[in-house]
Scaffold this motif. Sequence first.
Motif, mmCIF file in Angstrom:
data_model
loop_
_atom_site.group_PDB
_atom_site.id
_atom_site.type_symbol
_atom_site.label_atom_id
_atom_site.label_comp_id
_atom_site.label_asym_id
_atom_site.label_seq_id
_atom_site.Cartn_x
_atom_site.Cartn_y
_atom_site.Cartn_z
ATOM 1 N N UNK A 161 0.874 -0.820 -0.031
ATOM 2 C CA UNK A 161 0.175 0.002 -0.066
ATOM 3 C C UNK A 161 0.627 1.158 -0.351
ATOM 4 N N UNK A 162 2.091 1.221 0.157
ATOM 5 C CA UNK A 162 3.251 2.396 -0.059
ATOM 6 C C UNK A 162 2.829 3.353 -1.273
ATOM 7 N N UNK A 163 2.410 2.444 -2.770
ATOM 8 C CA UNK A 163 2.454 3.038 -3.985
ATOM 9 C C UNK A 163 3.722 2.349 -4.743
ATOM 10 N N UNK A 164 3.862 1.019 -4.767
ATOM 11 C CA UNK A 164 5.545 0.626 -5.380
ATOM 12 C C UNK A 164 4.777 0.572 -6.618
ATOM 13 N N UNK A 165 3.304 -0.324 -6.834
ATOM 14 C CA UNK A 165 2.969 -0.389 -8.257
ATOM 15 C C UNK A 165 2.810 1.143 -8.431
ATOM 16 N N UNK A 166 2.100 1.751 -8.192
ATOM 17 C CA UNK A 166 1.342 3.443 -8.393
ATOM 18 C C UNK A 166 2.706 4.290 -9.332
ATOM 19 N N UNK A 167 3.498 3.621 -8.851
ATOM 20 C CA UNK A 167 4.953 4.534 -9.375
ATOM 21 C C UNK A 167 5.506 3.935 -10.227
ATOM 22 N N UNK A 168 5.398 2.843 -10.437
ATOM 23 C CA UNK A 168 5.613 1.804 -11.764
ATOM 24 C C UNK A 168 5.287 2.290 -12.516
ATOM 25 N N UNK A 206 -0.031 -6.577 -14.334
ATOM 26 C CA UNK A 206 0.411 -5.740 -12.584
ATOM 27 C C UNK A 206 -1.179 -5.229 -11.600
ATOM 28 N N UNK A 207 -0.834 -4.898 -10.363
ATOM 29 C CA UNK A 207 -2.330 -4.754 -9.569
ATOM 30 C C UNK A 207 -2.506 -3.017 -9.055
#
Length: 320
Positions: A161-168, A206-207
Amino acid sequence: MPVPGITVETILREHEDLKLALITGEEGLTNRINNAEINRPGLSLTGFFDFFANDRIQIFGKGEWAYLNSLTPEHLNDITEKFFQFHLNCIIYTHGNEPQTPFVEMAKQKGIPLFLTPVSTHRFITLISQILDRALAPRTMRHGVLIEVFGIGTLLTGKSGVGKSETALELIERGHRLVADDMVEIRRLSESYLIGSCSDLLRHHMEIRGLGILNIKDLFGVGSVRDHKLIELIINLKEWEEHAEYERTGIELSTEDILGVSIPYIEIPVKPGRNIPIIVETAAMNQRLRKMGKNSAKEFSTKLNTYIQQSKIETNPVKD
């Protein structure tokens, strides 16, 4: 994670460049290979079986083939019986040389896969060694996102939930390439190199919370993904803590150990207003400079020390 073996059948079915033809021993195709080394049993064929590496793939090149052809039928039968007393995973004859009849019969009796390939011994050993090195490399799994940023394999880690996928996702939109999301499979191919990849099931997916599962290749094109990448930088995304101490100079880069390999490690605090994708891009470019021997932080520190020393001299001139 334990190092998995590879079955003889996998080598036969998935690597057509080896040009393997099964002569006999089909029931032994499920034999597992757990040793990345190969063995040319020339010395053993003379009757010396001390230190015989029977757990390796047995390669019969021109020398072994010619030697067996030079033996009398009685001697050949005797060597064949002694050779097949050991547990063997498979035997491969190179250069298209036909296996000797006693070897074919014994391999059939013991259920040992016996192959023939037209490929030269040197070429075959090169190919099979590459396959075994990849398949049997020490490996582990890490939770995170692996993305190629300006050519640097960057592993984004952090709590869920820290934002890894959104950053990617924003990095992909900016032209960078996804390797793996959520679970990254990491293999050590040498003493100093780690390769990251993704399972066949999750590859290119990606999720994103609120959107669900996305196929990045379909959305952004084939140029937005790659199957594997050398891991050269770890960036840990961490929620901002008001009174925590964070790196301010970057003179000395921390490292994290994975499978015995030290990888440069950076911790980036996350809070509203910080543009994390740009920071990740900058970190990747800075790591590329470090690989070229240029350390901006150390250069600045050197200039600063020189300036301080010169200021001291000007402030306190030496009197005659």
